[in-house]
Design a protein around this motif. Structure first.
Motif, PDB file in Angstrom:
ATOM      1  N   TRP A 107      47.883 -38.942   2.019  1.00 27.69           N
ATOM      2  CA  TRP A 107      48.963 -39.861   2.367  1.00 27.69           C
ATOM      3  C   TRP A 107      49.843 -39.354   3.502  1.00 27.69           C
ATOM      4  O   TRP A 107      50.797 -40.031   3.890  1.00 27.69           O
ATOM      5  N   GLY A 108      49.498 -38.206   4.049  1.00 21.32           N
ATOM      6  CA  GLY A 108      50.259 -37.681   5.174  1.00 21.32           C
ATOM      7  C   GLY A 108      49.819 -38.320   6.485  1.00 21.32           C
ATOM      8  O   GLY A 108      49.024 -39.257   6.518  1.00 21.32           O
ATOM      9  N   GLU A 109      50.316 -37.785   7.559  1.00 23.83           N
ATOM     10  CA  GLU A 109      50.033 -38.336   8.874  1.00 23.83           C
ATOM     11  C   GLU A 109      48.723 -37.827   9.468  1.00 23.83           C
ATOM     12  O   GLU A 109      48.338 -38.253  10.554  1.00 23.83           O
ATOM     13  N   ALA A 110      48.041 -36.947   8.776  1.00 20.28           N
ATOM     14  CA  ALA A 110      46.790 -36.387   9.293  1.00 20.28           C
ATOM     15  C   ALA A 110      45.742 -37.483   9.432  1.00 20.28           C
ATOM     16  O   ALA A 110      45.605 -38.339   8.562  1.00 20.28           O
ATOM     17  N   THR A 111      45.015 -37.444  10.544  1.00 16.77           N
ATOM     18  CA  THR A 111      43.934 -38.404  10.755  1.00 16.77           C
ATOM     19  C   THR A 111      42.618 -37.660  10.855  1.00 16.77           C
ATOM     20  O   THR A 111      42.554 -36.520  11.329  1.00 16.77           O
ATOM     21  N   PHE A 112      41.572 -38.314  10.409  1.00 13.28           N
ATOM     22  CA  PHE A 112      40.248 -37.708  10.403  1.00 13.28           C
ATOM     23  C   PHE A 112      39.711 -37.646  11.824  1.00 13.28           C
ATOM     24  O   PHE A 112      39.789 -38.609  12.575  1.00 13.28           O
ATOM     25  N   GLN A 113      39.159 -36.487  12.188  1.00 16.54           N
ATOM     26  CA  GLN A 113      38.596 -36.286  13.526  1.00 16.54           C
ATOM     27  C   GLN A 113      37.154 -35.828  13.390  1.00 16.54           C
ATOM     28  O   GLN A 113      36.905 -34.699  12.959  1.00 16.54           O
ATOM     29  N   ARG A 114      36.239 -36.692  13.731  1.00 15.62           N
ATOM     30  CA  ARG A 114      34.822 -36.327  13.716  1.00 15.62           C
ATOM     31  C   ARG A 114      34.581 -35.389  14.903  1.00 15.62           C
ATOM     32  O   ARG A 114      35.067 -35.648  15.989  1.00 15.62           O
ATOM     33  N   PRO A 115      33.851 -34.282  14.718  1.00 12.21           N
ATOM     34  CA  PRO A 115      33.616 -33.378  15.845  1.00 12.21           C
ATOM     35  C   PRO A 115      32.778 -34.064  16.921  1.00 12.21           C
ATOM     36  O   PRO A 115      31.986 -34.958  16.631  1.00 12.21           O
ATOM     37  N   ALA A 116      32.969 -33.620  18.146  1.00 11.47           N
ATOM     38  CA  ALA A 116      32.223 -34.206  19.265  1.00 11.47           C
ATOM     39  C   ALA A 116      30.743 -33.902  19.109  1.00 11.47           C
ATOM     40  O   ALA A 116      30.370 -32.778  18.766  1.00 11.47           O
ATOM     41  N   GLN A 117      29.920 -34.899  19.345  1.00  9.59           N
ATOM     42  CA  GLN A 117      28.479 -34.714  19.261  1.00  9.59           C
ATOM     43  C   GLN A 117      27.985 -34.066  20.555  1.00  9.59           C
ATOM     44  O   GLN A 117      28.409 -34.446  21.637  1.00  9.59           O
ATOM     45  N   PRO A 118      27.091 -33.099  20.448  1.00 12.75           N
ATOM     46  CA  PRO A 118      26.582 -32.451  21.670  1.00 12.75           C
ATOM     47  C   PRO A 118      25.754 -33.443  22.485  1.00 12.75           C
ATOM     48  O   PRO A 118      25.097 -34.318  21.942  1.00 12.75           O
ATOM     49  N   ALA A 119      25.821 -33.290  23.803  1.00 16.96           N
ATOM     50  CA  ALA A 119      25.058 -34.160  24.693  1.00 16.96           C
ATOM     51  C   ALA A 119      23.568 -33.865  24.536  1.00 16.96           C
ATOM     52  O   ALA A 119      23.157 -32.724  24.405  1.00 16.96           O
ATOM     53  N   VAL A 120      22.782 -34.917  24.569  1.00 15.95           N
ATOM     54  CA  VAL A 120      21.333 -34.756  24.393  1.00 15.95           C
ATOM     55  C   VAL A 120      20.657 -34.712  25.733  1.00 15.95           C
ATOM     56  O   VAL A 120      20.974 -35.314  26.671  1.00 15.95           O
TER      57      VAL A 120
END
Length: 131
Positions: free
Chosen positions: A118-131
């Motif tokens: 319930w805090g202000e933290a937002t989910f951050q998916r890690p960057a996908q490596p370039a293929v």
């Protein structure tokens, strides 16, 4: 006669204490489960997964991008402690938190899981490596 009354009173006090500890434990478990539900939803996973044993661990591993077989590592004594700390650290990192937050998730989950949920933290998916 007085000894019987004292014994009866002590027994009643002990039963009340056990009942209060049990009720408190259920309350803490409910808070953590509800917070985990909301945390799963923030991460784009179904919230109800928090209620299903083993599947909630698989969902948590999916959130932190670890393979399903890590569940097996959680069954090995002592190894499970390392894996648990690692997974909690990755969970905190996914929400932009530091290692100090990991310590909080480990030792005070009834305070730190609600902060994720319930805090202000937002989910951050890690960057996908370039293929």
């Amino acid at each position: 006669m007085n000894a019987v009354i004292l014994l009866s009173t002590a027994n009643t006090v002990a039963q009340a204490g056990v009942l209060m500890i049990g009720a408190g434990s259920l309350l803490v478990a409910g808070v953590i489960t509800t917070a985990l539900w909301k945390t799963f939803e923030k991460a784009g996973e179904p919230g109800w997964a928090a209620l299903v044993p083993i599947y909630n661990t698989l969902t948590l591993l999916r959130i932190v991008d670890k393979p399903w077989w890590w569940v097996l590592l959680l069954l090995i004594p002592y190894v499970n402690l390392i894996i648990l700390v690692w997974v909690l650290n990755l969970l905190g990192k996914r929400f932009g938190k530091t290692e100090g937050f990991t310590v909080g998730l480990l030792f005070l989950p009834f305070i730190f899981y609600p902060q994720l949920a319930w805090g202000e933290a937002t989910f951050q998916r890690p960057a996908q490596p370039a293929v």
